[in-house]
Scaffold this active site. Structure first.
Site, PDB file in Angstrom:
ATOM      1  N   GLY A  32      -2.129  -2.957  -3.629  1.00 30.21           N
ATOM      2  CA  GLY A  32      -1.900  -4.397  -3.586  1.00 30.21           C
ATOM      3  C   GLY A  32      -3.179  -5.196  -3.770  1.00 30.21           C
ATOM      4  N   HIS A  89       2.466   1.989  -0.292  1.00 32.47           N
ATOM      5  CA  HIS A  89       2.433   2.436   1.109  1.00 32.47           C
ATOM      6  C   HIS A  89       3.120   1.487   2.093  1.00 32.47           C
ATOM      7  CE1 HIS A  89      -0.928   0.144   3.145  1.00 32.47           C
ATOM      8  NE2 HIS A  89      -1.252  -0.114   1.898  1.00 32.47           N
ATOM      9  N   GLN A 107       4.828  -7.273   0.806  1.00 32.33           N
ATOM     10  CA  GLN A 107       5.691  -7.148   1.989  1.00 32.33           C
ATOM     11  C   GLN A 107       7.177  -7.246   1.637  1.00 32.33           C
ATOM     12  OE1 GLN A 107       4.955  -6.415   5.162  1.00 32.33           O
ATOM     13  NE2 GLN A 107       2.763  -6.266   4.786  1.00 32.33           N
ATOM     14  N   CYS A 128      -6.128  -6.011   8.925  1.00 30.50           N
ATOM     15  CA  CYS A 128      -7.368  -6.144   8.169  1.00 30.50           C
ATOM     16  C   CYS A 128      -8.402  -6.965   8.921  1.00 30.50           C
ATOM     17  CB  CYS A 128      -7.088  -6.801   6.829  1.00 30.50           C
ATOM     18  SG  CYS A 128      -5.627  -6.164   6.044  1.00 30.50           S
TER      19      CYS A 128
END
Ligand code: PLP
Length: 386
Positions: free
Chosen positions: A75, A205, A183, A329
């Site tokens: 992503g 993932h 998402q 993150c």
């Protein structure tokens, strides 16, 4: 290693367990069909054929053409590529991008980098539930606007944005539209025929596939400069030996996730709503963050007044529960989440937020155990403070 089977995993927005069928599908492309798909011998064409089957399968699931799918490392790369590509076409000058204040760091930090290179960026504010107003998008357009990037669904609050509507308005104005659908893919229906997006990022993932592989959808006819330079892979637009096992696993994950989407979304929504209503009813001074109606099936993001989210996470971890505060993150960073700040939370409320993201692997029993534990911990923390 901590046995993941002994914990309750509720952090599926950070990453998901890989489906056993995905691992099975990938295995032969590491053990037997390991050839570089770009080579000319027969074992190579076998790998190349598998990649092209995977590309077609993913395209078919989202109403795209195979040649509109470009495989990437995930992503983050896809987001970087989409934004850099349109700005580079203008030499980074006389170039304006519109995005929102609640984007993933892969978009926000790319925009910050582009600003250093001379690009102008507008970061649109959002409503109290995290929604971007499509009218604000058009109000901020100027002749230099090359692209608008608004995410499909937010990773922290689960808010689903009015992306089709934004895309429709931009198509009329002939401005390119990119959406980060990391998402969304595999969790809510996506159809490129009604989305009106010119580019779309996704990552394996986050939907039961392997880490380190993703895609950028680029609508046919849309010009795109390469971001990774080197060989002529991906029709000359993305260099680097294709991650064959990753791509095979990605396609298999998309197949499983989309095949079961309706059933899983319904199941996960029920778990989510059970958890939200129990917490709000049983834990005093708790507030739901994000939009009630336009919300990803698995997202539970709640602030507990007077509680430090990070402290809560440590205590939850000790009780064998995996959750997250803000986005994974930004863990380690001391600033409160930019998303929660953008929806108008004061600093204390933003810091008191915890995110549980559920999947079809969770059960009603787990929801109840986590809620009970949460209740206990918060009671304990609040009495200690008094
Ligand atoms: C996880 C995530 C990304 C980054 O994807 P990677 O494959 O981990 O690089 C980008 N955008 C959103 C919304 C995400 O949730």
């Amino acid at each position: 290693m901590t046995d993941i089977n002994n914990v309750i995993y509720m952090d599926h927005a950070a990453t998901t367990p890989v489906y056993p069928e995905v691992i099975q599908a990938m295995q032969p492309y590491m053990e037997e069909s390991y050839a570089n798909p770009s080579a000319i011998y027969r074992p190579a064409s076998q790998a190349a054929k598998a990649v092209s089957t995977a590309r077609a399968a993913i395209a078919e699931r989202i109403g795209a053409l195979p040649e509109e799918i470009y495989f990437t490392s995930g992503g983050s790369e896809s987001d970087n590529w989409a934004l850099f590509s349109v700005c580079e076409a203008r030499g980074f000058k006389d170039c304006h991008i519109i995005t929102s204040q609640i984007e993933h760091h892969a978009v926000i930090n790319t925009c910050k980098r582009l600003e250093k290179l001379g690009v102008k960026v507008t970061y649109l504010p959002v409503s109290g539930t995290g929604l971007v107003d499509p009218r604000k998008v058009t109000e901020n357009l100027c002749p230099e606007t090359v692209m608008v990037s608004v995410m499909y669904a937010n990773n922290e609050t689960g808010t689903i944005e009015p992306v089709s509507e934004i895309g429709q308005l931009l198509r009329e104005k002939k401005v390119l539209f990119h959406t980060d659908a990391v998402q969304a893919l595999g969790h809510i229906p996506i159809d490129m025929n009604i989305l009106n997006a010119d580019m779309m990022s996704a990552s394996a993932h986050k939907l039961g596939g392997p880490k380190g592989v993703g895609m950028l959808y680029i609508r046919k006819g849309v010009p795109a400069y390469p971001f990774i330079h080197g060989g002529a892979q991906e029709r000359g637009r993305r260099a680097g030996t294709v991650n064959v096992p990753g791509v095979i696993g990605f396609a298999e994950a998309v197949r499983i996730a989309t095949d079961n989407l309706d059933h899983n979304a319904e199941k996960v929504t029920r778990l989510r709503d059970r958890m939200i209503s129990r917490i709000l009813a049983e834990i005093p001074d708790s507030v739901l963050n994000g939009d009630h109606d336009n919300r990803l099936p698995g997202n539970v993001n709640i602030s507990f007044k007077g509680i430090e989210g990070e402290t809560l996470l440590i205590l939850l971890d000790r009780a064998g529960i995996c959750a997250s505060s803000g986005s994974a993150c930004s863990t380690g960073a001391i600033d409160p989440s930019h998303v929660l700040t953008a929806i108008g939370l004061d600093e204390a409320t933003a810091r008191g937020a915890v995110r549980f993201t559920l999947s079809e692997h969770n059960t009603p029993d787990e929801v109840d155990r986590v809620t009970d534990t949460l209740k206990e911990i918060i009671e304990r923390l609040r009495t200690a403070c008094r």
